[in-house]
Write an enzyme that holds these catalytic residues in place. Structure first.
Site, PDB file in Angstrom:
ATOM      1  CG  ASP A 139      -2.030   0.973   1.164  1.00 41.41           C
ATOM      2  OD1 ASP A 139      -2.287   1.493   0.064  1.00 41.41           O
ATOM      3  OD2 ASP A 139      -2.664   1.235   2.198  1.00 41.41           O
ATOM      4  N   GLY A 140       0.394   2.279  -0.689  1.00 37.40           N
ATOM      5  CA  GLY A 140       1.047   3.590  -0.598  1.00 37.40           C
ATOM      6  C   GLY A 140       1.720   4.075  -1.875  1.00 37.40           C
ATOM      7  N   GLY A 197       0.351   5.318  -4.560  1.00 33.17           N
ATOM      8  CA  GLY A 197      -0.277   6.555  -5.015  1.00 33.17           C
ATOM      9  C   GLY A 197       0.184   7.747  -4.181  1.00 33.17           C
ATOM     10  NE  ARG A 218      -3.926   6.648  -7.483  1.00 28.20           N
ATOM     11  CZ  ARG A 218      -3.891   6.464  -6.160  1.00 28.20           C
ATOM     12  NH1 ARG A 218      -3.690   7.478  -5.363  1.00 28.20           N
ATOM     13  NH2 ARG A 218      -4.076   5.276  -5.652  1.00 28.20           N
ATOM     14  CB  THR A 229     -12.780  -7.706  -5.710  1.00 27.38           C
ATOM     15  OG1 THR A 229     -12.113  -8.747  -5.011  1.00 27.38           O
ATOM     16  CG2 THR A 229     -13.540  -8.295  -6.854  1.00 27.38           C
ATOM     17  CG  ASN A 245      -7.497  -1.984  -5.274  1.00 27.45           C
ATOM     18  OD1 ASN A 245      -6.564  -2.731  -5.004  1.00 27.45           O
ATOM     19  ND2 ASN A 245      -7.894  -1.012  -4.461  1.00 27.45           N
ATOM     20  CB  SER A 277      -7.522  -4.304   2.901  1.00 25.00           C
ATOM     21  OG  SER A 277      -7.318  -3.087   3.555  1.00 25.00           O
TER      22      SER A 277
END
Ligand code: FPP
Length: 240
Positions: free
Chosen positions: A21-22, A24, A34, A67, A69, A190
């Site tokens: 994660d991260g 972006g 991004r 999913t 995303n 998540s």
């Protein structure tokens, strides 16, 4: 000389799962799109996998696209698909040549057809390999995986047990993740490997994924090695 954090007595995880994660936020901070963050993320993903295999970790699962995303703007999704179109196969060929089995897990039929073909081709090249594995989760959701596994058991008329359900998951036959790393400051799972990570040690990093270095991975492994894993037992029972 760089300090080698992994010593002979370091307990090496048998399966590391990573929520990458991260990307972006990392790119935004640098006034970059991004998609640039995802590109750097993909390079970091390969670097970490190489380091993990060198250390002796046999299985790695990475969360590349959930999913949920799939609801992201089309331009961002196309950027991710282009990364697969332009780079995935050559990276995987290099990584898997050391006998690593590649599996792409999730509802991959939701991906563009040409992307599915690239993924399938890369998987196929490694299908005779055993003992070491990479799982790339794409269009993945853990609840959907559990529903799928349960339906498979129902279709077969089987009574569900913990073992039988595990054997119907995408990760069948692999050790459960014992270390789960999440970058990007968030502290949640998540919908990632909810069943498989039931006993995983959870390592949360404030770093954004593109800045999570090999040294950070080593630190996470050393931290893992120091954790006492009791699986519900007492210290006394474990000592026996
Ligand atoms: C979540 O962080 C990350 C993703 C949705 C994509 C992760 C993808 C890679 C690391 C590389 C691509 C790999 C493959 C196989 C395609 P985010 O980008 O949403 O970051 P943010 O939370 O800062 O917005």
């Amino acid at each position: 000389m760089a300090k080698n954090r992994i010593k002979g007595d370091t307990r090496i995880p048998q399966h590391i799962a990573i929520i990458m994660d991260g990307n972006g936020r990392w790119a935004k901070k640098r006034l970059m799109p991004r998609s640039f963050g995802h590109k750097m993320g993909m390079e970091r993903m390969i670097g970490l996998m190489e380091r993990a295999f060198d250390i002796g970790v046999p299985y790695i699962t990475v969360y590349a696209l959930s999913t949920e995303n799939l609801k992201r703007p089309e331009a961002e999704l196309n950027g991710l698909y282009d990364l697969i179109r332009n780079h995935f196969e050559k990276y995987m060929d290099r990584l898997c040549q050391k006998g690593v089995r590649l599996r792409v897990i999730g509802e991959t039929h939701l991906l563009p057809q040409d992307v599915q073909e690239i993924l399938r081709r890369s998987e196929k090249k490694t299908e005779s390999y055993e003992g070491k594995g990479i799982n790339i989760a794409l269009c993945y959701g853990s609840r959907a995986e559990l529903v799928r596994a349960t339906n498979l058991a129902v279709e077969r008329g089987e009574k569900v047990t913990e073992e039988s359900l595990s054997s119907l998951l995408y990760t069948a036959g692999q050790p459960d993740p014992d270390l789960l790393i999440r970058t990007g400051k968030e502290v949640r799972l998540s919908n990632f490997l909810l069943w498989q990570a039931a006993y995983a040690e959870l390592f949360f990093s404030n770093k954004m994924f593109p800045e999570f270095t090999d040294k950070d991975l080593e630190k996470a492994i050393v931290w893992f090695s120091g954790r006492a894993r009791r699986f519900g037992k007492t210290d006394e029972q474990l000592a026996q």
